[in-house]
Design an enzyme around this catalytic site. Sequence first.
Site, PDB file in Angstrom:
ATOM      1  N   LEU C 228       0.820  -1.210   0.000  1.00  0.00           N
ATOM      2  CA  LEU C 228       0.000   0.000   0.000  1.00  0.00           C
ATOM      3  C   LEU C 228       0.864   1.276   0.000  1.00  0.00           C
ATOM      4  O   LEU C 228       1.758   1.416   0.816  1.00  0.00           O
ATOM      5  CB  LEU C 228      -0.896  -0.010   1.243  1.00  0.00           C
ATOM      6  N   ASP C 229       0.557   2.195  -0.899  1.00  0.00           N
ATOM      7  CA  ASP C 229       1.236   3.504  -0.964  1.00  0.00           C
ATOM      8  C   ASP C 229       2.735   3.394  -1.202  1.00  0.00           C
ATOM      9  O   ASP C 229       3.486   4.340  -0.933  1.00  0.00           O
ATOM     10  CB  ASP C 229       1.000   4.327   0.320  1.00  0.00           C
TER      11      ASP C 229
END
Lengths: 285, 285, 285, 285
Positions: C228-229
């Site tokens: 994520l990210d």
Amino acid sequence: MSNSAILLIHCPDQAGLVAEVTEFVHKNRGNILDLDQHVDRELNHFFMRVEWDLDGFLIPREKINDYFETLIGKAYNMKWQLHLTERKPRMAIFVSKASHCLYDLLQRYGTGEFDCEITAIVGNHKQLEYIADRFEIPFHYLPITRDTKQAQEERTDALLRELGTDFIVLARYMQILSDNFCRQWPHRIINIHHSFLPAFKGARPYHNAFERGVKLIGATSHYVTADLDEGPIIAQAVEPVNHRHGIEDLKRIGKDVEKRVLSRAVYLQLQHLILPFGNRTIIFN
Amino acid sequence: MSNSAILLIHCPDQAGLVAEVTEFVHKNRGNILDLDQHVDRELNHFFMRVEWDLDGFLIPREKINDYFETLIGKAYNMKWQLHLTERKPRMAIFVSKASHCLYDLLQRYGTGEFDCEITAIVGNHKQLEYIADRFEIPFHYLPITRDTKQAQEERTDALLRELGTDFIVLARYMQILSDNFCRQWPHRIINIHHSFLPAFKGARPYHNAFERGVKLIGATSHYVTADLDEGPIIAQAVEPVNHRHGIEDLKRIGKDVEKRVLSRAVYLQLQHLILPFGNRTIIFN
Amino acid sequence: MSNSAILLIHCPDQAGLVAEVTEFVHKNRGNILDLDQHVDRELNHFFMRVEWDLDGFLIPREKINDYFETLIGKAYNMKWQLHLTERKPRMAIFVSKASHCLYDLLQRYGTGEFDCEITAIVGNHKQLEYIADRFEIPFHYLPITRDTKQAQEERTDALLRELGTDFIVLARYMQILSDNFCRQWPHRIINIHHSFLPAFKGARPYHNAFERGVKLIGATSHYVTADLDEGPIIAQAVEPVNHRHGIEDLKRIGKDVEKRVLSRAVYLQLQHLILPFGNRTIIFN
Amino acid sequence: MSNSAILLIHCPDQAGLVAEVTEFVHKNRGNILDLDQHVDRELNHFFMRVEWDLDGFLIPREKINDYFETLIGKAYNMKWQLHLTERKPRMAIFVSKASHCLYDLLQRYGTGEFDCEITAIVGNHKQLEYIADRFEIPFHYLPITRDTKQAQEERTDALLRELGTDFIVLARYMQILSDNFCRQWPHRIINIHHSFLPAFKGARPYHNAFERGVKLIGATSHYVTADLDEGPIIAQAVEPVNHRHGIEDLKRIGKDVEKRVLSRAVYLQLQHLILPFGNRTIIFN
């Protein structure tokens, strides 16, 4: 629900102005929410924006103007505008064929970023009517020829007044407004010019920017005056460009800058943050 | 130690140009370190920058130019510059009284950011001599009056040539160079103008920017041509300003933009990244 | 009508790569329109983008890939993508409740700035269906609960493949895609994160930015990976903020940055200007 | 010669604060030159900066503080700083080996942009002594080892106090100050961190930025607290980078951002425009 009053004031500078105004608010039980002031040392002129909460304020809102004039405004030779936030500003939009600024404004309106009413979209071409329809805002097709210009402007003026319009946004409107029309709406028409003024005034600024080989292109939002592209500037921005960018690229990149700069000017106008003076603007932000 | 060759080429566009040049390098056992090309579709003109490692390159460096001309350049009607990175560029700096750009250039020189030799600092005033002294660079005081202008320019020209100067940086030099001098140093004089050209050409741009009420101020570095403030632009930048900024603030903020934009141009020049063409520049970066 | 081929290539660096590729194009009578290459000196890895005109190119378009593999690609251990500009990229958009990015993408699509097909708008909420309707693009309401997540992703995946989708844009889509889904669409999902990554990962970045008292807020568009990210960054931008700005102001200002950064990533994707490598991107622009 | 007083005030918000302070100035015949106030709605806290002309002000300057406390400050539970512009701020600079920030600060001091006294340049290395010499400012070589750290900090503290130092600028000073030293100089030490905080805290931010593949690099100036890189942020800026930039390029570009951001913080400090509160700063500009 917002319920405050905003005063935008200017006058020749002298001692005690801030104290006078804040006392006026305070003694009448208004709580100051925001205060900003500025003195132009070269012109010796004073500018102020003050916002206060109207809950519990002793002066009824319809009398604030009178009281302020009597108690302070006259004595100090002030000019001022009073705005009440309970009243939503009423905005008209003029368009021709280019859709990007119109879409951008409507999107901000649709998502609540612009807290206003849109009284009308006026087009001298029919091309963008479908966008007005999508957003369910009345579109007025008012074509212009050299012969009908005066009549069309009069009709437009009447329409806008009937709809209770406060100000006009020229969203890439490709007609030059007459001096007379401009004078009817002083500091109430916002234009977007597709260059970094004063560079590249007039038509075809992207072509001229390309010819000159500039490394940044820009856009300028300003109040419209009778002098084309010479009105008080509200906001400006630029984007870098390079030799890889042809004229079509400059236009594409420029559209983004135009949208950003125009929406910034409209936002400032809706928040009553702009105080025009002579050919300049004080932006209380 | 860097040991590579850089070719900056331009010519009318035609098929096969990139293949020809890369073959020339490759067949002679040069390894391409960097290649960038651009075709201006409106002018149908081709631009290219290629850098290759000279270790093991078959053609001796003093003959590269000849070979390139014979094998490729002539056939395609090319114009080109050849630079060898083993030779440090030699730069002169012209100043008057304002020190900020001079300091900035010398600081970058002193810390190794600018990989060059400074042949001379030339001043038409004596005020900045102490700075040259601090950095132990020869300062030449060459004052100008209307009567001595031609003689001074000739003397300066002779001095710079004697010192093997490649190019000149005008670091807020407040004299207008004669057409004749400009023509002697084509694309070899870099100026910093303290506005976002073409806005506010000429003298007192900050005053004019203040009067016009702009919301951004800028600076422009460009090659000097006989047309004042009209030469090919190398770099530009802007900074936001607002109503709180008087003219002195604009000058203060502007100085920072000037330093940044001028040092950027000098850096690009030192890296042989600029290819001027007509009134525009290709920046291979 | 555009009719060109684009190769995005990378491989371990070695001498002669540019010459080989340009020769391949040139010998088969392709005219190079654009060429950009880059060598990462730390990784000793070579990257290249080349575009050439297919008019008169000797190799039929359906065989270009094979020929390139046989003649060059295999020998140099290259990885590459081939794109033909005659085929419009096919994009899907995922949304939840926030409309600003969706509007912005559709507006650019509507005005021709994005030269692509939009195969579907997928929402895990129904709120934005009316916008899809306004632009006459099919909206698929595919709600997600913890229990239905896998099934919904499978259904979505099937739908997108059936519609011939090339890549997915997450326009403030507030669901975390499963690792499995991410792996099905490698470098083919573009997300907009509402902070300047790696600062303020995860949820509520504007709240965190406010708490930390930063003076700039930003947005980051990146390819989605299972982390994520953490995927390769495509574009980033920031805007200044100050103490006057509360969290709602940060969100309002942030929306503009998000729109700008997401649309920039989509534009680069549509122009085949992005070459992801490891956790970084080469942007040939 | 400037001759004014500046009050930086904060306290829990309540009605009438602006009126009280402006009345205090006005009744004692001070003319307000500048007034800015801010209310943090989430914390319900009030902040104000007011500057007035001392010519003709009835209260002698040495008694202003007492009078303000008695008449207003105590009653409203205010905290405030009083500055008189006739007194030049006295600044010390700490350095290690990197010269760019030191040069930049001294250049601004040398040209009068920074209106202050520099009491000392303190280095834990000797490398930059020659720069101090060039500008004729005393250089104190105070090396540090793990064993001598406490003694050196005490010696430094004594030196700075003896010289009447108001605040310290860490111009890329590569030592971590002890908690004890930090607490001795609360909101009086300004650091420049070479990243866009809170991204890339700690050492080697450019390496980390390179690894993460960011498209912008930044710098942050902040007050130093005992928590490393966590003090209140004063200014931040960023510059675009791309895949062509290796770590050395990031450092080169970053140096420019560092200089700009640090000099901005110092300028704001010298003008008494910063009001720190908790972990944030109000910048009255």
